[in-house]
Design a protein around this motif. Structure first.
Motif, short mmCIF file in Angstrom:
data_model
loop_
_atom_site.label_atom_id
_atom_site.label_comp_id
_atom_site.label_asym_id
_atom_site.label_seq_id
_atom_site.Cartn_x
_atom_site.Cartn_y
_atom_site.Cartn_z
N MET A 278 0.83 -1.20 0.00
CA MET A 278 0.00 0.00 0.00
C MET A 278 0.87 1.26 0.00
N LEU A 279 1.91 1.26 0.84
CA LEU A 279 2.81 2.42 0.89
C LEU A 279 3.51 2.62 -0.45
N LEU A 280 3.96 1.54 -1.06
CA LEU A 280 4.68 1.63 -2.33
C LEU A 280 3.77 2.07 -3.47
N ASP A 281 2.47 1.79 -3.34
CA ASP A 281 1.51 2.24 -4.36
C ASP A 281 1.17 3.72 -4.23
N ASN A 282 1.58 4.34 -3.13
CA ASN A 282 1.20 5.74 -2.87
C ASN A 282 2.40 6.64 -2.64
N LEU A 283 3.52 6.31 -3.27
CA LEU A 283 4.72 7.12 -3.09
C LEU A 283 4.56 8.53 -3.65
N ASP A 284 3.63 8.70 -4.59
CA ASP A 284 3.37 10.04 -5.12
C ASP A 284 2.72 10.94 -4.06
N LYS A 285 1.95 10.32 -3.14
CA LYS A 285 1.31 11.09 -2.07
C LYS A 285 2.17 11.15 -0.82
#
Length: 316
Positions: free
Chosen positions: A23-30
């Motif tokens: 989940m964290l890796l999918d949201n590195l843009d945020k």
């Protein structure tokens, strides 16, 4: 350049840790990251997921530092956020929390009834210990705590650590909303504007609107009166085990009590305790299902990733 953050996952040996990292890796843009740390006081258990998690991180962004440790100072030094999901006593104690009450005809469950109280009394000290580590080594860090039983732990934090930078949360409502979105024909729960009241497992939805402002709560209730919180052609494979599908079906009985709003499925334990006991196997409870199901699946897949040296095509 965007600020990059450091995160520690307390309870690093949990079978949920790989999902949290994904989940964290999918949201590195945020939420750009410079470090991900795993912390657990059970090194052997943490090692079952740590190498696979490191591979997940390095294949996504090799600039992110990865550490797995049993040392509190290493874990909590220079971190901005702590994601805490510890289980004091682990699954063997959960098994007792569930089986001992059932032996006496009482609900055996990890967050309510006698088992929930016992688990809560164990959890409080463990969560407070981690808060103290955080305050000692990274006083500006925020903790998102989802260690169960969420309400008991949250109240303990409020009383004992009223000024701590900790937010106690629970994913039960969001978990149900995935099913609700499917029932109503939305692609994602994020397409819904919802109104929900209550706390954690004890709450109700009173409004579900689309982005154009159209209300769908009555359509949902009509469906739930027939099928519970399951789709008409529900796919059992989407549930981690069959007890979750049974829980979704039980919403049919819950919503009949007050068909003006839709309840959290966990209310089954409060409103139908005798029914829950009658349909529970005192020799094989949720803890056993997790040990034989989710735990085995996740640890096996993590071992495969470690042996292959890649997370390509992972089932996590």
């Amino acid at each position: 350049m965007k600020e990059r953050f450091s995160i520690v996952i307390a309870g690093g040996g949990s079978t949920y840790t790989p999902e949290i990292i994904l989940m964290l890796l999918d949201n590195l843009d945020k939420l750009p990251l410079r470090a991900i740390k795993l912390y657990d006081n059970d090194e052997e258990r943490q090692n079952k997921v740590a190498k696979a998690c490191e591979i997940l991180v390095k294949e996504k962004d090799s600039s992110i530092d990865f550490i797995a440790t049993t040392d509190p100072e290493t874990a909590y030094t220079d971190v901005d956020f702590c994601l805490a999901h510890i289980r004091v006593g682990q699954l063997p104690m959960r098994e007792l929390d569930e089986k001992i009450p059932l032996k006496y005809g009482v609900v055996g469950q990890e967050t309510c009834g006698p088992g929930g109280i016992a688990y809560g009394m164990r959890s409080i000290a463990g969560v407070l210990e981690n808060i103290e580590y955080m305050e000692k080594y990274s006083p500006n860090c925020w903790m998102l705590n989802y260690s169960n039983p969420a309400a008991i732990v949250a109240e303990a934090c409020r009383r004992i650590k009223p000024n701590a930078r900790v937010i106690n949360i629970c994913d039960m409502p969001i978990g149900m909303e995935h099913n609700i979105a499917e029932i109503l024909g939305f692609k994602s729960r994020k397409e819904m504007d919802i109104r929900y009241f209550g706390l954690n497992h004890f709450g109700w939805w009173t409004s579900i609107k689309d982005k154009d402002g159209n209300e769908h709560i009555h359509r949902l209730i009509d469906h739930q009166l027939k099928y519970g919180n399951c789709a008409v052609n529900d796919d059992p494979s989407k549930y981690s085990d069959n007890s979750w599908q049974e829980t979704a079906r039980k919403v049919k009985d819950l919503v009949q009590i007050d068909p003006t709003m839709t309840p959290s499925s966990y209310l089954q334990y409060y409103l139908y305790p005798d029914d829950m006991v009658a349909h529970s196997d005192p020799n094989y409870t949720r803890a056993n299902q997790v040990i034989d199901g989710r735990e085995k699946r996740v640890f096996t897949e993590c071992k495969r990733i470690e042996e292959k040296g890649t997370a390509k095509d992972t089932s996590l």
